[in-house]
Scaffold this motif. Structure first.
Motif, PDB file in Angstrom:
ATOM      1  N   GLY A 103       0.821  -1.207   0.000  1.00 39.33           N
ATOM      2  CA  GLY A 103       0.000   0.000   0.000  1.00 39.33           C
ATOM      3  C   GLY A 103       0.852   1.252   0.000  1.00 39.33           C
ATOM      4  N   ILE A 104       0.192   2.375   0.217  1.00 38.51           N
ATOM      5  CA  ILE A 104       0.829   3.683   0.111  1.00 38.51           C
ATOM      6  C   ILE A 104       1.987   3.830   1.090  1.00 38.51           C
ATOM      7  N   ALA A 105       1.808   3.408   2.336  1.00 33.54           N
ATOM      8  CA  ALA A 105       2.855   3.601   3.345  1.00 33.54           C
ATOM      9  C   ALA A 105       4.127   2.864   2.956  1.00 33.54           C
ATOM     10  N   LEU A 106       3.993   1.630   2.475  1.00 28.61           N
ATOM     11  CA  LEU A 106       5.164   0.853   2.089  1.00 28.61           C
ATOM     12  C   LEU A 106       5.819   1.449   0.851  1.00 28.61           C
ATOM     13  N   ARG A 107       5.027   1.825  -0.129  1.00 28.17           N
ATOM     14  CA  ARG A 107       5.579   2.461  -1.332  1.00 28.17           C
ATOM     15  C   ARG A 107       6.331   3.736  -0.962  1.00 28.17           C
ATOM     16  N   ARG A 108       5.771   4.530  -0.070  1.00 28.90           N
ATOM     17  CA  ARG A 108       6.420   5.783   0.328  1.00 28.90           C
ATOM     18  C   ARG A 108       7.756   5.509   1.004  1.00 28.90           C
ATOM     19  N   ASP A 109       7.793   4.532   1.891  1.00 28.57           N
ATOM     20  CA  ASP A 109       9.037   4.219   2.593  1.00 28.57           C
ATOM     21  C   ASP A 109      10.126   3.768   1.629  1.00 28.57           C
ATOM     22  N   ILE A 110       9.755   2.936   0.662  1.00 25.98           N
ATOM     23  CA  ILE A 110      10.751   2.445  -0.292  1.00 25.98           C
ATOM     24  C   ILE A 110      11.163   3.567  -1.244  1.00 25.98           C
ATOM     25  N   ALA A 111      10.201   4.376  -1.686  1.00 21.50           N
ATOM     26  CA  ALA A 111      10.539   5.510  -2.559  1.00 21.50           C
ATOM     27  C   ALA A 111      11.495   6.465  -1.862  1.00 21.50           C
ATOM     28  N   ALA A 112      11.293   6.687  -0.565  1.00 24.50           N
ATOM     29  CA  ALA A 112      12.192   7.564   0.191  1.00 24.50           C
ATOM     30  C   ALA A 112      13.608   7.002   0.194  1.00 24.50           C
ATOM     31  N   ALA A 113      13.733   5.697   0.373  1.00 24.43           N
ATOM     32  CA  ALA A 113      15.060   5.071   0.376  1.00 24.43           C
ATOM     33  C   ALA A 113      15.713   5.161  -0.997  1.00 24.43           C
ATOM     34  N   ILE A 114      14.932   4.984  -2.048  1.00 21.57           N
ATOM     35  CA  ILE A 114      15.482   5.119  -3.401  1.00 21.57           C
ATOM     36  C   ILE A 114      15.989   6.538  -3.622  1.00 21.57           C
ATOM     37  N   ARG A 115      15.257   7.527  -3.139  1.00 21.87           N
ATOM     38  CA  ARG A 115      15.711   8.924  -3.281  1.00 21.87           C
ATOM     39  C   ARG A 115      16.975   9.180  -2.461  1.00 21.87           C
ATOM     40  N   ARG A 116      17.088   8.534  -1.317  1.00 24.74           N
ATOM     41  CA  ARG A 116      18.297   8.722  -0.496  1.00 24.74           C
ATOM     42  C   ARG A 116      19.523   8.093  -1.140  1.00 24.74           C
ATOM     43  N   HIS A 117      19.353   6.870  -1.627  1.00 23.55           N
ATOM     44  CA  HIS A 117      20.502   6.110  -2.120  1.00 23.55           C
ATOM     45  C   HIS A 117      20.800   6.352  -3.598  1.00 23.55           C
ATOM     46  N   GLY A 156      10.702   8.771  -8.782  1.00 22.45           N
ATOM     47  CA  GLY A 156      11.065   9.729  -9.810  1.00 22.45           C
ATOM     48  C   GLY A 156      10.025  10.785 -10.109  1.00 22.45           C
ATOM     49  N   ASN A 157       8.881  10.704  -9.453  1.00 19.70           N
ATOM     50  CA  ASN A 157       7.770  11.615  -9.751  1.00 19.70           C
ATOM     51  C   ASN A 157       7.614  12.631  -8.625  1.00 19.70           C
ATOM     52  N   ARG A 158       7.862  13.895  -8.931  1.00 19.84           N
ATOM     53  CA  ARG A 158       7.811  14.929  -7.887  1.00 19.84           C
ATOM     54  C   ARG A 158       6.411  15.131  -7.315  1.00 19.84           C
ATOM     55  N   TRP A 159       5.391  14.706  -8.045  1.00 20.38           N
ATOM     56  CA  TRP A 159       4.022  14.941  -7.585  1.00 20.38           C
ATOM     57  C   TRP A 159       3.470  13.790  -6.760  1.00 20.38           C
ATOM     58  N   ILE A 160       4.206  12.685  -6.707  1.00 19.33           N
ATOM     59  CA  ILE A 160       3.822  11.574  -5.827  1.00 19.33           C
ATOM     60  C   ILE A 160       4.658  11.695  -4.556  1.00 19.33           C
ATOM     61  N   PHE A 161       4.022  11.637  -3.427  1.00 21.85           N
ATOM     62  CA  PHE A 161       4.671  11.813  -2.132  1.00 21.85           C
ATOM     63  C   PHE A 161       5.441  13.141  -2.054  1.00 21.85           C
ATOM     64  N   PRO A 162       4.738  14.263  -2.275  1.00 25.82           N
ATOM     65  CA  PRO A 162       5.427  15.564  -2.204  1.00 25.82           C
ATOM     66  C   PRO A 162       6.037  15.830  -0.836  1.00 25.82           C
ATOM     67  N   GLU A 163       5.551  15.139   0.191  1.00 24.53           N
ATOM     68  CA  GLU A 163       6.123  15.315   1.526  1.00 24.53           C
ATOM     69  C   GLU A 163       7.587  14.879   1.575  1.00 24.53           C
ATOM     70  N   LEU A 164       7.981  14.005   0.662  1.00 23.98           N
ATOM     71  CA  LEU A 164       9.389  13.604   0.626  1.00 23.98           C
ATOM     72  C   LEU A 164      10.273  14.760   0.162  1.00 23.98           C
ATOM     73  N   ARG A 165       9.792  15.532  -0.782  1.00 25.47           N
ATOM     74  CA  ARG A 165      10.549  16.715  -1.217  1.00 25.47           C
ATOM     75  C   ARG A 165      10.636  17.727  -0.083  1.00 25.47           C
ATOM     76  N   GLU A 166       9.542  17.879   0.646  1.00 25.79           N
ATOM     77  CA  GLU A 166       9.549  18.815   1.765  1.00 25.79           C
ATOM     78  C   GLU A 166      10.549  18.388   2.827  1.00 25.79           C
ATOM     79  N   ALA A 167      10.828  17.085   2.896  1.00 25.70           N
ATOM     80  CA  ALA A 167      11.811  16.562   3.850  1.00 25.70           C
ATOM     81  C   ALA A 167      13.228  16.563   3.277  1.00 25.70           C
ATOM     82  N   GLY A 168      13.391  17.114   2.079  1.00 26.03           N
ATOM     83  CA  GLY A 168      14.705  17.231   1.477  1.00 26.03           C
ATOM     84  C   GLY A 168      15.097  16.103   0.554  1.00 26.03           C
TER      85      GLY A 168
END
Length: 250
Positions: A103-117, A156-168
């Protein structure tokens, strides 16, 4: 009327090597060691950076151990296991073992890690309902594998999980491939000749789990299990033992 012979399986193509960073995303401690640690050893030997992301700490994996004891123990075993194949970055998401939800929470967590690494390659485990059509897969594997495949696009999509961009965490659209280990439809492979011994030692670091899983000597079990799979792929990979993947390009 006799049964027609099985069609020969197609050769496996070498996995692309023109990448520098990989992120391996799985559900539990030991998933990567059963799936592809020999390939990871080969990659790190070549100077590539590999990081591990685990959705759980495997705390529900040993019936005789309370989760509060089991989780930290399996985390320690996982870090030791990763070190054997040259991986020092091991992260845990702390989703609950056994009840990971796609679901959304798991996708968000993995997307955040992909953006970090910022990997070019993402590795995950069989996301389908079965292993080879005969053994039922676990809900955790299915959920995490599916979410990893989807999170690559999310990252890779700035409009999905915009809170990740707000977190840097700025979008990362640099993933070029997702490689799925443990699949019954492999397309590519990595030569396991040099990495297989460390793959065995890496799996053996999960000794507490293995000693519950089998009455066989742990080292004999690990060696026969991993060697058997690697050598079974040799006819499709130029006679060399291999770790197989189903590769999805982007």
């Amino acid at each position: 009327m006799t049964d027609s012979p099985e069609a020969p399986q197609s050769p496996l193509t070498p996995l692309p090597e023109d990448w520098q960073r990989a992120l391996a995303v799985v559900a539990h401690p030991d998933d990567l060691e059963y799936g592809c640690a020999a390939a990871v050893a080969t990659w790190t030997d070549a100077g590539k950076e590999v990081s591990y992301l685990l959705a759980t700490r495997g705390e529900a994996g040993i019936d005789t151990l309370d989760p509060a004891v089991c989780g930290p123990l399996r985390e320690r075993e996982q870090r030791a296991s990763a070190a054997v194949v040259g991986v020092s970055a091991v992260e845990f998401l702390d989703h609950r073992d056994g009840v990971v939800e796609y679901g959304i929470a798991l996708r968000r967590d993995i997307a955040a890690a992909i953006r970090r690494h910022r990997p070019q390659l993402v590795v995950t485990l069989n996301h389908r309902d079965t292993w080879g059509g005969t053994v039922w897969n676990t809900p955790d594997h299915v959920a995490v594998g599916r979410a990893a495949l989807d999170a690559v696009a999310d990252a890779g999509n700035r409009w999905i999980f915009p809170e990740l961009r707000e977190a840097g965490l700025e979008p990362w659209d640099g993933v070029r491939w997702v490689a799925v280990a443990g699949t019954d439809a492999p397309t590519h492979a990595v030569d396991a000749t040099e990495g297989l011994e460390r793959g065995v030692r890496s799996l053996l670091e999960h000794r507490t789990y293995i000693e519950v899983l089998t009455e066989e000597d742990p080292e004999s079990y690990c060696r026969s299990f991993l060697t058997g799979f690697a050598e079974s792929l040799a006819p499709r990979f130029g006679g060399r033992p291999a770790v197989a993947f189903e590769l999805f390009g982007r």
